[in-house]
Design a protein around this motif. Structure first.
Motif, PDB file in Angstrom:
ATOM      1  N   ALA A 256       2.036   5.750  -8.723  1.00  0.00           N
ATOM      2  CA  ALA A 256       3.469   6.172  -8.606  1.00  0.00           C
ATOM      3  C   ALA A 256       4.180   5.056  -9.292  1.00  0.00           C
ATOM      4  N   SER A 257       3.450   3.680  -8.950  1.00  0.00           N
ATOM      5  CA  SER A 257       4.020   2.780  -8.760  1.00  0.00           C
ATOM      6  C   SER A 257       4.138   2.126 -11.464  1.00  0.00           C
ATOM      7  N   ALA A 258       3.574   2.771 -10.789  1.00  0.00           N
ATOM      8  CA  ALA A 258       3.343   2.937 -13.239  1.00  0.00           C
ATOM      9  C   ALA A 258       4.791   4.186 -13.428  1.00  0.00           C
ATOM     10  N   GLY A 259       5.535   4.624 -11.966  1.00  0.00           N
ATOM     11  CA  GLY A 259       6.212   5.399 -12.595  1.00  0.00           C
ATOM     12  C   GLY A 259       5.714   7.390 -13.215  1.00  0.00           C
ATOM     13  N   ILE A 260       4.764   7.761 -12.625  1.00  0.00           N
ATOM     14  CA  ILE A 260       4.375   8.653 -12.555  1.00  0.00           C
ATOM     15  C   ILE A 260       5.129   9.325 -11.501  1.00  0.00           C
ATOM     16  N   ILE A 261       5.009  10.406 -11.746  1.00  0.00           N
ATOM     17  CA  ILE A 261       5.123  11.589 -11.030  1.00  0.00           C
ATOM     18  C   ILE A 261       4.071  12.044 -10.372  1.00  0.00           C
ATOM     19  N   CYS A 262       3.735  11.994  -8.613  1.00  0.00           N
ATOM     20  CA  CYS A 262       2.504  12.306  -8.045  1.00  0.00           C
ATOM     21  C   CYS A 262       2.465  13.969  -7.274  1.00  0.00           C
ATOM     22  N   TYR A 263       1.419  14.605  -7.869  1.00  0.00           N
ATOM     23  CA  TYR A 263       1.521  15.386  -6.429  1.00  0.00           C
ATOM     24  C   TYR A 263      -0.243  15.607  -5.899  1.00  0.00           C
ATOM     25  N   GLY A 264      -0.514  16.139  -4.680  1.00  0.00           N
ATOM     26  CA  GLY A 264      -1.454  16.903  -4.182  1.00  0.00           C
ATOM     27  C   GLY A 264      -1.663  18.233  -4.293  1.00  0.00           C
TER      28      GLY A 264
ATOM     29  N   GLU B  50     -12.481   5.718  -1.098  1.00  0.00           N
ATOM     30  CA  GLU B  50     -12.896   6.112  -0.094  1.00  0.00           C
ATOM     31  C   GLU B  50     -12.774   3.853   1.099  1.00  0.00           C
ATOM     32  N   SER B  51     -12.496   3.415  -0.142  1.00  0.00           N
ATOM     33  CA  SER B  51     -12.486   1.687   0.521  1.00  0.00           C
ATOM     34  C   SER B  51     -11.683   1.130   0.521  1.00  0.00           C
ATOM     35  N   ASP B  52     -10.790   0.295  -0.598  1.00  0.00           N
ATOM     36  CA  ASP B  52     -10.106  -0.111  -1.284  1.00  0.00           C
ATOM     37  C   ASP B  52      -8.789  -0.080  -1.718  1.00  0.00           C
ATOM     38  N   GLY B  53      -9.024   0.987  -2.494  1.00  0.00           N
ATOM     39  CA  GLY B  53      -8.450   1.267  -3.418  1.00  0.00           C
ATOM     40  C   GLY B  53      -8.262   0.898  -5.024  1.00  0.00           C
TER      41      GLY B  53
ATOM     42  N   VAL C 187       3.579  15.851  -1.280  1.00  0.00           N
ATOM     43  CA  VAL C 187       4.218  15.495  -1.610  1.00  0.00           C
ATOM     44  C   VAL C 187       4.900  14.147  -1.358  1.00  0.00           C
ATOM     45  N   GLY C 188       3.792  13.429  -0.223  1.00  0.00           N
ATOM     46  CA  GLY C 188       4.047  11.738   0.277  1.00  0.00           C
ATOM     47  C   GLY C 188       2.648  11.578   1.297  1.00  0.00           C
ATOM     48  N   GLU C 189       3.278  10.704   2.284  1.00  0.00           N
ATOM     49  CA  GLU C 189       1.165   9.839   2.425  1.00  0.00           C
ATOM     50  C   GLU C 189       2.130   9.668   3.820  1.00  0.00           C
ATOM     51  N   LYS C 190       1.120   9.263   4.603  1.00  0.00           N
ATOM     52  CA  LYS C 190       1.315   7.496   5.334  1.00  0.00           C
ATOM     53  C   LYS C 190       0.900   6.964   4.681  1.00  0.00           C
ATOM     54  N   GLN C 191       1.087   5.329   5.712  1.00  0.00           N
ATOM     55  CA  GLN C 191       1.083   4.129   5.548  1.00  0.00           C
ATOM     56  C   GLN C 191      -0.058   3.931   5.940  1.00  0.00           C
TER      57      GLN C 191
ATOM     58  N   ALA D 246       3.935  19.211   1.849  1.00  0.00           N
ATOM     59  CA  ALA D 246       3.250  18.466   2.797  1.00  0.00           C
ATOM     60  C   ALA D 246       3.349  17.213   2.739  1.00  0.00           C
ATOM     61  N   VAL D 247       2.952  16.545   4.013  1.00  0.00           N
ATOM     62  CA  VAL D 247       2.736  15.122   3.854  1.00  0.00           C
ATOM     63  C   VAL D 247       1.254  14.846   4.737  1.00  0.00           C
ATOM     64  N   GLY D 248       1.091  13.684   4.134  1.00  0.00           N
ATOM     65  CA  GLY D 248      -0.730  14.108   3.900  1.00  0.00           C
ATOM     66  C   GLY D 248      -0.330  12.247   5.095  1.00  0.00           C
ATOM     67  N   THR D 249      -1.530  12.735   6.207  1.00  0.00           N
ATOM     68  CA  THR D 249      -1.926  11.714   7.141  1.00  0.00           C
ATOM     69  C   THR D 249      -2.996  10.494   6.816  1.00  0.00           C
ATOM     70  N   GLY D 250      -3.506  11.328   5.846  1.00  0.00           N
ATOM     71  CA  GLY D 250      -4.820  10.465   5.048  1.00  0.00           C
ATOM     72  C   GLY D 250      -3.794   9.223   4.178  1.00  0.00           C
ATOM     73  N   ALA D 251      -5.273   9.135   2.596  1.00  0.00           N
ATOM     74  CA  ALA D 251      -4.283   8.148   1.953  1.00  0.00           C
ATOM     75  C   ALA D 251      -5.157   8.524   0.562  1.00  0.00           C
ATOM     76  N   SER D 252      -4.242   8.721  -0.104  1.00  0.00           N
ATOM     77  CA  SER D 252      -4.819   8.846  -1.572  1.00  0.00           C
ATOM     78  C   SER D 252      -4.604   7.502  -2.712  1.00  0.00           C
ATOM     79  N   ASP D 253      -4.673   7.274  -4.044  1.00  0.00           N
ATOM     80  CA  ASP D 253      -4.563   6.967  -4.953  1.00  0.00           C
ATOM     81  C   ASP D 253      -3.067   7.243  -5.384  1.00  0.00           C
ATOM     82  N   ARG D 254      -2.449   8.380  -5.109  1.00  0.00           N
ATOM     83  CA  ARG D 254      -1.080   8.291  -5.078  1.00  0.00           C
ATOM     84  C   ARG D 254      -0.193   7.260  -5.242  1.00  0.00           C
ATOM     85  N   PRO D 255      -0.161   6.509  -4.973  1.00  0.00           N
ATOM     86  CA  PRO D 255       0.998   5.400  -4.636  1.00  0.00           C
ATOM     87  C   PRO D 255       0.657   4.384  -5.892  1.00  0.00           C
TER      88      PRO D 255
END
Length: 470
Positions: free
Chosen positions: A419-427, A175-178, A219-223, A407-416
């Motif tokens: 995903a940077s570790a090469g893992i396929i991420c879904y919400g 909820e803060s800096d991830g 499958v995605g989210e805003k930055q 869906a594309v999310g307007t909020g943020a999550s830990d998925r990015p």
């Protein structure tokens, strides 16, 4: 709130079919009892105040370790030194037969702070009343975390020989800096080496007037592009106004930002999302969602598309001024005033280009603009995977006739970070909550989740893993 009633016989039969077991191989599950146990565990989980700041996730990690230990599952409390005092990540694994790569069920253990005066219930009491479990984090996202936990426990108790490992992760600081997920991914590549998929928050199940309109796979989210504005002035006595007061200076800047209408455009992922939503509409609304780029060129189509806050946020970069700081005394002009901006950029937006536009709108060299935190990597999950198909099939089985949407999310999550570790991420959003109720409660007041929704979430998670076992 939608009431979901599925007979016990159908559930137990479905679970037996799911795991392809004989009666001698596994015990049948009592879903009513499992749901009630989930509610009791969630009640306990909500009583641990992990408001961020400061977080206090170490307490939840130790609690999760204790719960799983009773089931014969070893958990690990990690990263306490790296995250700081009172903070931790959590990791556990239910071993399978190694016939496929692992699936990680991931949630965050921290919650946003509360304004207690606006709650009708004590936000950290974990009260079970009127068919709901009440408390901060019930929806975001301790409720989903406990559904994941009970999914792992149910599989362990059943004695099912799973094809693949199921990993359970609790992260700090989402909820803060991830910081929790960032540190976890950086320090524990060995624990993630065989993980093919992450399943976490960030889907979109739209419920309006008691009807599920679509079931969404995230499958995605805003930055996230948070910024801090600082204006300097001269401290002095408030009884004598001066031109060096930074507060009205900052207010004028914020007024310009608030009046800025950022351009609208349809990204490919949002276009696909809207086309899925169109299946739930009729007439011109269906036509406008099916062809959003064309609809935005017409006055009526544009007005309708932008009239809903969620659609508006998916079509443009958004800016919400949130934290404002000036003087700490009524009779004192401060030496500095600041504001924090919650900026969410479209997934393909270039941050440098946007910054230039933001500075153009501010049009004031007396304002310092700086980045808060880091900029997570962009991520977009593929659609044609085994897990995506499993989620779609399960959603259609539990919600027959309800359109499936990517869906594309307007909020943020830990998925990015994962995903940077090469893992396929879904919400996914594993509950059916009325749109307006969710708007009020997530990061708001009187947050709660119904027992029916806890049952739905269990069946959704177990159903998805069923599909992956076929």
């Amino acid at each position: 709130m939608i009431r979901i009633r599925i007979c016990y016989a159908a559930l137990t039969a479905g679970f037996s079919s799911l795991l392809c077991l004989t009666v001698a191989q596994a015990q049948s599950l009592d879903y009513d009892r499992l749901r009630d146990e989930t509610a009791q565990l969630l009640s306990q989980y909500l009583r641990i105040n992990t408001s961020n700041p400061p977080g206090n996730e170490l307490a939840t990690a130790l609690w999760l370790k204790e719960v799983l230990a009773k089931e014969g599952i070893e958990g690990q409390v990690l990263d306490t030194a790296e995250l700081g005092q009172g903070r931790a990540n959590f990791y556990a694994r239910l071993k399978g037969q190694g016939q496929g790569k692992a699936i990680a069920l991931v949630h965050h253990m921290d919650v946003v702070p509360v304004s207690r005066q606006y709650w009708s219930m004590e936000p950290f009491a974990g009260l079970i009343k009127d068919g709901y479990v009440w408390g901060r984090g019930a929806l975001d996202m301790k409720g989903q975390g406990i559904m994941q936990l009970m999914t792992v426990i149910a599989l362990k108790r059943s004695g099912v020989p799973l094809k693949r490992d199921i990993v359970f992760i609790g992260n700090a600081d989402e909820e803060s800096d991830g910081l929790g997920s960032r540190i976890f991914v950086e320090r524990h590549r060995d624990l993630l080496a065989d993980v093919e998929y992450v399943l976490t928050e960030g889907g979109d199940v739209r419920v309006e007037k008691g009807k599920a309109r679509w079931f969404g796979l995230g499958v995605g989210e805003k930055q996230v592009y948070w910024q801090k504005l600082v204006v300097k002035g001269k401290a002095s006595q408030g009884s004598v106004p001066t031109p060096d007061n930074p507060v009205p200076h900052l207010a004028r800047v914020l007024a310009r930002i608030a009046a800025w209408e950022t351009p609208v455009r349809v990204t490919p992922a949002v276009d696909r999302f809207f086309k899925s939503q169109a299946q739930a509409e009729t007439g011109e609304h269906r036509r406008w969602l099916a062809g959003a780029a064309t609809a935005l060129k017409s006055r009526r189509g544009r007005a309708w598309l932008l009239s809903e806050p969620e659609r508006n946020a998916l079509l443009r970069n958004t800016i919400s001024p949130t934290v404002l700081v000036g003087s700490n005394k009524t009779n004192t002009i401060p030496a500095e005033a600041s504001a924090e901006l919650d900026i969410r950029l479209l997934p393909d937006e270039d941050t440098l280009t946007f910054r230039r536009e933001l500075l153009r709108v501010i049009a004031d060299t007396g304002v310092t603009v700086s980045l808060i935190g880091d900029i997570p990597r962009r991520f977009s999950a593929p659609l044609d995977t085994e897990l995506a198909r499993a989620i779609e099939a399960t959603g259609k089985r539990l919600l027959p006739g309800v359109p499936f949407a990517t869906a594309v999310g307007t909020g943020a999550s830990d998925r990015p970070y994962y995903a940077s570790a090469g893992i396929i991420c879904y919400g996914i959003d594993p509950y059916l909550v009325e749109l307006e109720e969710g708007r009020r409660e997530v990061h708001g007041n009187d947050e709660r989740i119904s027992l029916e929704n806890l049952g739905f979430g269990l069946r959704l998670h177990l159903g998805i893993l069923q599909e992956m076992e076929k």
